[in-house]
Design an enzyme around this catalytic site. Structure first.
Site, PDB file in Angstrom:
ATOM      1  CB  SER A   6      -0.970  -0.003   1.182  1.00  0.00           C
ATOM      2  OG  SER A   6      -0.296  -0.229   2.388  1.00  0.00           O
ATOM      3  CG  HIS A  22      -1.006  -5.200   2.009  1.00  0.00           C
ATOM      4  ND1 HIS A  22      -0.467  -5.058   3.255  1.00  0.00           N
ATOM      5  CD2 HIS A  22      -0.871  -3.960   1.423  1.00  0.00           C
ATOM      6  CE1 HIS A  22      -0.023  -3.818   3.427  1.00  0.00           C
ATOM      7  NE2 HIS A  22      -0.264  -3.134   2.322  1.00  0.00           N
ATOM      8  CG  HIS A  69       5.522  -8.818   8.168  1.00  0.00           C
ATOM      9  ND1 HIS A  69       6.514  -7.995   7.689  1.00  0.00           N
ATOM     10  CD2 HIS A  69       4.388  -8.067   8.209  1.00  0.00           C
ATOM     11  CE1 HIS A  69       5.992  -6.802   7.463  1.00  0.00           C
ATOM     12  NE2 HIS A  69       4.715  -6.810   7.773  1.00  0.00           N
ATOM     13  NE  ARG A 111       1.884  -3.733  12.345  1.00  0.00           N
ATOM     14  CZ  ARG A 111       1.759  -3.868  11.024  1.00  0.00           C
ATOM     15  NH1 ARG A 111       1.290  -2.864  10.314  1.00  0.00           N
ATOM     16  NH2 ARG A 111       2.103  -4.985  10.427  1.00  0.00           N
ATOM     17  CG  ASP A 171      -3.781  -7.959   8.695  1.00  0.00           C
ATOM     18  OD1 ASP A 171      -4.290  -6.853   8.945  1.00  0.00           O
ATOM     19  OD2 ASP A 171      -2.945  -8.136   7.791  1.00  0.00           O
TER      20      ASP A 171
HETATM   21  N1  CMX Z   1       0.940 -19.548   5.936  1.00  0.00           N
HETATM   22  C1  CMX Z   1       1.441 -20.460   5.073  1.00  0.00           C
HETATM   23  N2  CMX Z   1       2.535 -20.262   4.326  1.00  0.00           N
HETATM   24  C2  CMX Z   1       3.168 -19.098   4.496  1.00  0.00           C
HETATM   25  C3  CMX Z   1       2.759 -18.118   5.408  1.00  0.00           C
HETATM   26  C4  CMX Z   1       1.574 -18.380   6.140  1.00  0.00           C
HETATM   27  N3  CMX Z   1       1.046 -17.501   6.984  1.00  0.00           N
HETATM   28  N4  CMX Z   1       3.613 -17.084   5.353  1.00  0.00           N
HETATM   29  C5  CMX Z   1       4.519 -17.385   4.427  1.00  0.00           C
HETATM   30  N5  CMX Z   1       4.252 -18.607   3.901  1.00  0.00           N
HETATM   31  C6  CMX Z   1       4.933 -19.277   2.800  1.00  0.00           C
HETATM   32  C7  CMX Z   1       4.849 -18.392   1.562  1.00  0.00           C
HETATM   33  O1  CMX Z   1       3.581 -18.539   0.909  1.00  0.00           O
HETATM   34  C8  CMX Z   1       6.015 -18.888   0.763  1.00  0.00           C
HETATM   35  O2  CMX Z   1       5.635 -20.120   0.161  1.00  0.00           O
HETATM   36  P1  CMX Z   1       6.160 -20.519  -1.305  1.00  0.00           P
HETATM   37  O3  CMX Z   1       7.634 -20.697  -1.143  1.00  0.00           O
HETATM   38  O4  CMX Z   1       5.417 -21.769  -1.589  1.00  0.00           O
HETATM   39  O5  CMX Z   1       5.805 -19.375  -2.214  1.00  0.00           O
HETATM   40  C9  CMX Z   1       7.042 -19.212   1.834  1.00  0.00           C
HETATM   41  O6  CMX Z   1       6.315 -19.382   3.068  1.00  0.00           O
HETATM   42  C10 CMX Z   1       8.070 -18.112   2.044  1.00  0.00           C
HETATM   43  O7  CMX Z   1       7.374 -16.887   2.270  1.00  0.00           O
HETATM   44  P2  CMX Z   1       8.037 -15.744   3.182  1.00  0.00           P
HETATM   45  O8  CMX Z   1       9.283 -15.308   2.511  1.00  0.00           O
HETATM   46  O9  CMX Z   1       8.115 -16.169   4.588  1.00  0.00           O
HETATM   47  O10 CMX Z   1       6.925 -14.628   3.136  1.00  0.00           O
HETATM   48  P3  CMX Z   1       6.660 -13.536   2.003  1.00  0.00           P
HETATM   49  O11 CMX Z   1       7.546 -12.370   2.269  1.00  0.00           O
HETATM   50  O12 CMX Z   1       6.730 -14.131   0.640  1.00  0.00           O
HETATM   51  O13 CMX Z   1       5.143 -13.158   2.267  1.00  0.00           O
HETATM   52  C11 CMX Z   1       3.236 -12.667   3.577  1.00  0.00           C
HETATM   53  C12 CMX Z   1       4.728 -12.426   3.392  1.00  0.00           C
HETATM   54  C13 CMX Z   1       2.710 -11.729   4.643  1.00  0.00           C
HETATM   55  C14 CMX Z   1       2.533 -12.350   2.259  1.00  0.00           C
HETATM   56  C15 CMX Z   1       3.013 -14.142   3.983  1.00  0.00           C
HETATM   57  O14 CMX Z   1       3.606 -14.377   5.242  1.00  0.00           O
HETATM   58  C16 CMX Z   1       1.563 -14.530   4.007  1.00  0.00           C
HETATM   59  O15 CMX Z   1       1.022 -14.913   2.962  1.00  0.00           O
HETATM   60  N6  CMX Z   1       0.890 -14.450   5.200  1.00  0.00           N
HETATM   61  C17 CMX Z   1      -0.531 -14.719   5.264  1.00  0.00           C
HETATM   62  C18 CMX Z   1      -1.329 -13.531   4.768  1.00  0.00           C
HETATM   63  C19 CMX Z   1      -1.211 -12.376   5.752  1.00  0.00           C
HETATM   64  O16 CMX Z   1      -1.386 -12.520   6.936  1.00  0.00           O
HETATM   65  N7  CMX Z   1      -0.967 -11.170   5.208  1.00  0.00           N
HETATM   66  C20 CMX Z   1      -0.939  -9.934   5.995  1.00  0.00           C
HETATM   67  C21 CMX Z   1       0.443  -9.393   6.251  1.00  0.00           C
HETATM   68  C22 CMX Z   1       0.409  -8.092   7.009  1.00  0.00           C
HETATM   69  C23 CMX Z   1      -0.220  -7.026   6.178  1.00  0.00           C
HETATM   70  O17 CMX Z   1       0.376  -6.588   5.181  1.00  0.00           O
HETATM   71  O18 CMX Z   1      -1.348  -6.669   6.450  1.00  0.00           O
END
Ligand code: CMX
Length: 442
Positions: A240, A270, A319, A328, A374
């Site tokens: 964002s 996000h 994250h 937070r 979240d």
């Molecule tokens: N559940 C399952 N798998 C997860 C995970 C979770 N909560 N968080 C990360 N992973 C996975 C990723 O999907 C990725 O898998 P692949 O290798 O198969 O693609 C792997 O772990 C590595 O990811 P990462 O480097 O740890 O995390 P990213 O920087 O790529 O992504 C985020 C960060 C937030 C998108 C991810 O942790 C996620 O999808 N979380 C769940 C959604 C969420 O809560 N989003 C809100 C974040 C805060 C905000 O911006 O509001």
């Protein structure tokens, strides 16, 4: 000129020579390198953005203008009888870097209150949406449609010196921020309350007025202040903030930029995760046979594994930058332990806090197994009767707009240019990797 604007102007005059000196005398100093993994992997960690508004340490979490969240909540002035500070005081802090006095915060409260009324056509824009439209789509469109109000756009067409761009951006930002609670609560009334809206109260502050227009009693005013403050800024690289900054870098005005940032926030990885958490939790609640049945840790473990094994993420965990529990999340947990301890959904969230991180560690994919903001925000809203979880990301968007407006005003003040990184082709990456020879074109 308002006190805040005067103070901002002083700060801009102080800051400009620092940025100019770095650019002109030290522009060639290398601060990072870029790997193939980073180019292919969403530019994770590349140091290529500059902001002084907030800084995110992977272990400590966010600091606003050097203050931890705990310090922000301790030091910002609060309305009488409230535990949480004025949101307007936070805007002062983010913009100037100085902790406002009560008078300085109240000046901003007054300025916001004067600018809170939204143009009539915004109601018509909102009313024109077909049923089942997502509130984030309506929110983004309502903001976008106010582009015609832009003071910056008018000044730019008339001809304005580059050094003065920040001034109309400031005016547009305050005009927009002051109206967001009205826009959001009108959307809420339209979608979920048969259009029965509560008019704003000019004697209340941002958080208090929001609660009032939502038709909520205390402590929902503090819930709102807490929510907007913790969601306001998370440095520049998140989707964002980066979207807002990127769009504004083409000198798009604040309405175009904030509408764009709202669209970035609306993605499930996000801000939409706030909605995703509650949706996911309620599937579990239904499976358990209702809120009153608190599942065992083993039952929750099984549910978490099922989600992971079906190729989905656990919303509210993980994250891109943080490597510890999000402060937070911790602040909202502290609030929940005080006010929501017996809430059945909070009990679910509490068990998840214990159960999910070890599972994500065992799965071995997520770099950060800990909860993010979240994972807690929705349950607080749910507890206070805002049960339409589609709406939760709009609340995130109101908060986030405060930080992004502050950033964009500073972008203009410091003359940050059009953003334009360079792309390469897959062939080029293979050449960098030494697995493909550079082909010379005949
Ligand atoms: N559940 C399952 N798998 C997860 C995970 C979770 N909560 N968080 C990360 N992973 C996975 C990723 O999907 C990725 O898998 P692949 O290798 O198969 O693609 C792997 O772990 C590595 O990811 P990462 O480097 O740890 O995390 P990213 O920087 O790529 O992504 C985020 C960060 C937030 C998108 C991810 O942790 C996620 O999808 N979380 C769940 C959604 C969420 O809560 N989003 C809100 C974040 C805060 C905000 O911006 O509001």
């Amino acid at each position: 000129m308002s006190t805040l604007k005067e103070k901002l102007y002083e700060k801009i005059e102080e800051q400009r020579p620092r940025t100019e000196r770095l650019m002109n005398e030290y522009g060639d100093i290398v601060i990072d390198k870029v790997t193939i993994a980073q180019a292919l992997g969403g530019m994770r960690g590349i140091k290529s953005l500059v902001t002084d508004i907030s800084y995110l340490d992977p272990n400590e979490g966010i600091r606003y203008r050097g203050y931890t969240l705990k310090e922000v909540f301790e030091k910002l002035p609060k309305p009488k009888g409230s535990e949480m500070p004025y949101v307007e005081g936070l805007f002062y802090l983010l913009l100037t870097g100085d902790m406002p006095t009560e008078k300085e915060a109240l000046d901003v409260v007054d300025e916001f209150s004067k600018r809170r009324i939204i143009p009539r056509y915004i109601y018509e824009v909102i009313d024109s949406f077909p049923c089942c439209s997502h509130p984030m789509t309506i929110f983004a469109t309502a903001i976008l449609s106010m582009h015609r109000e832009s003071f910056f756009t008018k000044k730019y067409s008339a001809g304005i010196h580059k050094k003065d761009y920040w001034d109309p951006m400031y005016e547009d930002s305050v005009n927009l921020l002051a109206k967001l609670p009205e826009i959001a609560t009108y959307i809420y009334a339209k979608i979920y309350r048969d259009g029965k809206r509560i008019q704003s109260n000019p004697n209340l502050d941002f958080g208090g007025n929001f609660a009032f227009m939502m038709g909520k009693e205390k402590p929902y005013d503090d819930v709102s202040r807490l929510h907007f403050i913790i969601h306001s800024d998370h440095e520049s690289g998140n989707v964002s903030a980066h979207t807002g900054h990127l769009v504004a870098s083409s000198l798009s005005d604040i309405y175009l930029s904030i509408s764009a940032m709202v669209n970035g926030l609306a993605g499930p990885l996000h801000g939409l995760a706030a909605q995703g958490v509650l949706q996911w939790l309620h599937e579990l609640v239904d499976r358990m046979g209702g809120e009153k049945v608190i599942p065992s840790e083993d039952e929750i473990k099984q549910y978490v594994w099922e989600t992971l094994n079906s190729g989905q993420v656990i919303p509210g965990f993980g994250h891109a930058v943080l490597r510890k529990t999000d402060p937070r999340y911790a602040l909202q947990r502290e609030f929940s332990l005080k006010y929501l301890k017996e809430d059945p959904i909070f009990k679910y969230v509490d068990i998840l806090y214990k159960v999910v991180p070890p599972i994500l560690k065992e799965q071995g994919k997520a770099k950060n197994p800990w909860p993010n903001v979240d994972a807690q925000s929705g349950v607080i809203q749910w507890h206070y009767g805002v049960r339409e979880y589609d709406f939760y990301t709009v609340l995130f968007g109101i908060g986030r707009a405060i930080g992004i407006c502050a950033n964009i005003i500073w972008d203009r003040a410091l003359g940050y240019p059009l953003e334009r990184p360079k792309s390469v082709t897959t062939d080029m990456l293979e050449e960098f990797a030494g697995i493909k020879k550079k082909e010379t074109k005949k």
